[in-house]
Design a protein around this motif. Structure first.
Motif, PDB file in Angstrom:
ATOM      1  N   MET A 172       0.947  -1.238   0.040  1.00 24.25           N
ATOM      2  CA  MET A 172       0.025   0.011   0.004  1.00 24.25           C
ATOM      3  C   MET A 172       0.862   1.179   0.061  1.00 24.25           C
ATOM      4  O   MET A 172       0.403   2.160  -0.608  1.00 24.25           O
ATOM      5  CB  MET A 172      -0.889  -0.041   1.157  1.00 24.25           C
ATOM      6  CG  MET A 172      -2.174   0.859   1.172  1.00 24.25           C
ATOM      7  SD  MET A 172      -3.065   1.039   2.510  1.00 24.25           S
ATOM      8  CE  MET A 172      -2.127   1.955   3.644  1.00 24.25           C
ATOM      9  N   VAL A 173       1.991   1.126   0.781  1.00 28.13           N
ATOM     10  CA  VAL A 173       2.884   2.408   0.588  1.00 28.13           C
ATOM     11  C   VAL A 173       3.311   2.811  -0.743  1.00 28.13           C
ATOM     12  O   VAL A 173       3.216   4.008  -1.099  1.00 28.13           O
ATOM     13  CB  VAL A 173       4.107   2.114   1.603  1.00 28.13           C
ATOM     14  CG1 VAL A 173       5.102   3.323   1.367  1.00 28.13           C
ATOM     15  CG2 VAL A 173       3.688   1.672   2.931  1.00 28.13           C
ATOM     16  N   THR A 174       3.715   1.731  -1.624  1.00 25.54           N
ATOM     17  CA  THR A 174       4.058   1.939  -2.712  1.00 25.54           C
ATOM     18  C   THR A 174       2.976   2.466  -3.680  1.00 25.54           C
ATOM     19  O   THR A 174       2.812   3.380  -4.381  1.00 25.54           O
ATOM     20  CB  THR A 174       4.601   0.748  -3.477  1.00 25.54           C
ATOM     21  OG1 THR A 174       5.685   0.454  -2.556  1.00 25.54           O
ATOM     22  CG2 THR A 174       5.217   1.094  -4.932  1.00 25.54           C
ATOM     23  N   LEU A 175       1.753   1.775  -3.646  1.00 24.99           N
ATOM     24  CA  LEU A 175       0.594   2.205  -4.447  1.00 24.99           C
ATOM     25  C   LEU A 175       0.083   3.308  -4.229  1.00 24.99           C
ATOM     26  O   LEU A 175      -0.594   4.155  -4.863  1.00 24.99           O
ATOM     27  CB  LEU A 175      -0.360   0.965  -4.198  1.00 24.99           C
ATOM     28  CG  LEU A 175      -0.248  -0.460  -4.621  1.00 24.99           C
ATOM     29  CD1 LEU A 175      -1.211  -1.414  -4.459  1.00 24.99           C
ATOM     30  CD2 LEU A 175      -0.035  -0.311  -6.378  1.00 24.99           C
ATOM     31  N   ASP A 176       0.336   3.800  -2.914  1.00 23.51           N
ATOM     32  CA  ASP A 176      -0.153   5.373  -2.398  1.00 23.51           C
ATOM     33  C   ASP A 176       0.581   6.562  -3.279  1.00 23.51           C
ATOM     34  O   ASP A 176       0.238   7.392  -3.087  1.00 23.51           O
ATOM     35  CB  ASP A 176      -0.301   5.525  -1.017  1.00 23.51           C
ATOM     36  CG  ASP A 176      -1.251   6.755  -0.559  1.00 23.51           C
ATOM     37  OD1 ASP A 176      -2.053   6.903  -1.097  1.00 23.51           O
ATOM     38  OD2 ASP A 176      -0.507   6.971   0.493  1.00 23.51           O
ATOM     39  N   ARG A 177       1.665   6.057  -3.957  1.00 25.58           N
ATOM     40  CA  ARG A 177       2.603   7.002  -4.607  1.00 25.58           C
ATOM     41  C   ARG A 177       2.302   6.865  -6.156  1.00 25.58           C
ATOM     42  O   ARG A 177       3.178   7.640  -6.717  1.00 25.58           O
ATOM     43  CB  ARG A 177       3.873   6.786  -4.010  1.00 25.58           C
ATOM     44  CG  ARG A 177       4.221   7.315  -2.446  1.00 25.58           C
ATOM     45  CD  ARG A 177       5.452   6.905  -2.242  1.00 25.58           C
ATOM     46  NE  ARG A 177       5.686   7.455  -0.861  1.00 25.58           N
ATOM     47  CZ  ARG A 177       5.068   6.976   0.235  1.00 25.58           C
ATOM     48  NH1 ARG A 177       4.548   6.111   0.628  1.00 25.58           N
ATOM     49  NH2 ARG A 177       5.447   7.743   1.556  1.00 25.58           N
ATOM     50  N   VAL A 178       1.371   6.260  -6.615  1.00 24.62           N
ATOM     51  CA  VAL A 178       1.244   6.126  -7.998  1.00 24.62           C
ATOM     52  C   VAL A 178      -0.226   6.361  -8.423  1.00 24.62           C
ATOM     53  O   VAL A 178      -0.910   6.432  -7.631  1.00 24.62           O
ATOM     54  CB  VAL A 178       1.693   4.723  -8.426  1.00 24.62           C
ATOM     55  CG1 VAL A 178       3.179   4.391  -8.412  1.00 24.62           C
ATOM     56  CG2 VAL A 178       0.832   3.663  -8.026  1.00 24.62           C
ATOM     57  N   LYS A 179      -0.199   6.584  -9.568  1.00 25.03           N
ATOM     58  CA  LYS A 179      -1.401   6.823 -10.542  1.00 25.03           C
ATOM     59  C   LYS A 179      -1.724   5.513 -11.005  1.00 25.03           C
ATOM     60  O   LYS A 179      -1.292   5.187 -12.245  1.00 25.03           O
ATOM     61  CB  LYS A 179      -1.407   7.931 -11.490  1.00 25.03           C
ATOM     62  CG  LYS A 179      -2.892   8.005 -11.898  1.00 25.03           C
ATOM     63  CD  LYS A 179      -3.030   9.386 -12.910  1.00 25.03           C
ATOM     64  CE  LYS A 179      -4.240   9.775 -13.573  1.00 25.03           C
ATOM     65  NZ  LYS A 179      -4.454  10.771 -14.255  1.00 25.03           N
TER      66      LYS A 179
END
Length: 471
Positions: A172-179
């Motif tokens: 989630m940490v990574t996905l929260d930084r991408v579109k």
């Protein structure tokens, strides 16, 4: 969403990220420019649309498959340097520039684009040693200590884990930084691409009747049986070369690209039907209005559909040649107009044309249309020569309209006004070259020919053609 919808979404994202205020600063700050992450099955066009977006936006492009990289090539190699802190000298570990970041700077020099797209493929397949670096890349646009140049937008793609055993689930940490954009296989989107990308007519025709085979993947005891849009496109390219060299197309050959046995067998059967009438495409009698006795109304639907698609391909080829003539005429007019302010433009454009003539980016029809321009730009009477060229291009376009009209008439006379003819004309109107041609010419006969042909219950081809012409 489908691949065309994803393309538009990504294109709009790049546009807003590159938007600047009156002071020349990016309106959306770098920390708010979320990298685009495209997730979709293999072979559906994720990589292809990225370079196409860059081309359409006029920005630079460079792509990397991250699984080909080690931690050292992605981040850089360590070396010892000397630094002074508090009056004392210390040995400090630093890093050479990342190979990927260095390639972006090289692309800026070679492509002459200060802004562009850096595309990282298979980003969710990196090794554990590279995973922290990928997180930092998505967070701070950096590989190790080296930052991606300002104006270069980070995009990435990955496969769902069911198709690739090397996939690592993104937290989630990574996905929260991408579109994040999830793209699904879609025949209608592929058809638009296929019509405008010279996919073999037999492939387009077969998939029009059997779109369930555009993408299919099933895991069996011996592994995956599958077929993807990329497989169909590669098969298309290979078939064209086989035909050019008069090599027989066999089911064994087809199955090397279409690795789903039932699809390969059914395509091979259809290809044989399609090939029976291939001479209709090569003959020039139809487009030149010569009398050709033919009645296909008693053939079965599959045969009539194949013939209709062959006639569609014939008309597309005529439209393609004419549209490049129109495009070349407008290009020359623009160059000469700009040259009035700066005559150096003539030299630069000649160099660009010569470079494009020698490259693989333009097909032979486009090269043929643009080739005379080099001589015109080098001529002492370039304006007079340009006027002659414009007249020739206009006459060529008018002739193309007449030829395509003859193809349409033959289709209606030989096949009737059923679903096959409607589908073929619908595909014709969807082609970008056809749109260029009818938007630049007076084509009232188009309405007369298509008035009784319907795409669906609510919308006639006549209405669609009018809409295209109006923009």
């Amino acid at each position: 969403m489908n691949i065309l919808e994803a393309k538009n979404e990504i294109k709009n994202t790049i546009r807003i990220y590159l938007e600047k205020d009156e002071h020349g600063s990016y309106v959306i700050s770098e920390e708010r420019q979320r990298p685009v992450l495209l997730i979709g099955a293999p072979g559906i066009g994720k990589t292809a649309i990225m370079s196409k977006i860059a081309e359409e936006l006029g920005v630079g492009y460079i792509g990397y498959t991250i699984t080909h990289h080690t931690r050292q090539s992605a981040i850089g190699l360590p070396f010892i340097s000397k630094k002074v802190y508090g009056g004392k000298e210390y040995s400090v570990t630093e890093y050479t520039m990342s190979e990927i970041v260095a390639s972006v700077y090289e692309a800026i020099e070679k492509q002459g684009k200060s802004e562009g797209i850096l595309f990282i493929d298979e980003i969710n397949c990196v090794s554990e040693t590279l995973a922290p670096a990928m997180l930092e890349l998505l967070q701070r646009k950096k590989f190790g200590p080296h930052k991606i140049p300002d104006g270069w937008i980070l995009t990435a793609a990955g496969n769902p884990e069911e198709y690739n055993k090397s996939v690592n689930e993104l937290d989630m940490v990574t996905l929260d930084r991408v579109k994040k954009i999830v793209v699904e296989p879609d025949y209608d989107a592929f058809k638009v691409y296929a019509y405008n990308s010279s996919i073999h007519d037999a492939v387009i025709s077969f998939l029009s009747l059997n779109n369930q085979y555009l993408f299919k993947a099933e895991r069996g005891v011996s592994g995956f049986s599958f077929v993807t849009p990329r497989g169909w496109e590669d098969l298309s390219t290979a078939i064209k070369e086989y035909e050019k060299l008069s090599i027989d197309v066999t089911e064994q050959f087809v199955s090397q690209y279409v690795q789903y046995p039932q699809a390969a067998a059914e395509f091979m059967r259809y290809y044989k039907i399609f090939s029976r009438f291939e001479q209709l495409k090569s003959s020039e009698k139809i487009e030149n209005g010569e009398k050709v006795e033919a009645d296909f109304t008693n053939e079965n639907f599959e045969v009539r559909f194949a013939i209709a698609e062959i006639l569609r391909a014939k008309a597309v080829k005529i439209a393609e040649k004419a549209s490049y003539k129109i495009e070349a005429k407008k290009y020359l007019e623009s160059v000469l107009k700009n040259a009035e302010k700066d005559d150096k433009i003539l030299v630069l454009e000649c160099e660009n044309l010569i470079r494009n003539m020698g490259g693989n980016k333009w097909n032979r029809y486009k090269k043929s249309a643009y080739k005379p321009i080099i001589g015109i730009l080098e001529s002492a009477n370039s304006n007079n020569e340009a006027e002659k060229f414009a007249i020739e291009c206009d006459e060529y376009a008018k002739k193309a309209v007449w030829q395509i009209t003859n193809v349409f008439k033959f289709a209606v006379e030989s096949l009737g006004k059923g679903q096959e003819t409607s589908s073929a004309v619908s595909g014709m109107i969807a082609n970008e070259h056809f749109i260029t041609l009818i938007s630049e010419t007076d084509w009232q006969q188009l309405y007369e020919i298509t008035a009784e042909l319907s795409i669906d219950e609510d919308k006639s081809l006549q209405e669609r053609a009018k809409k295209v012409i109006k923009g």
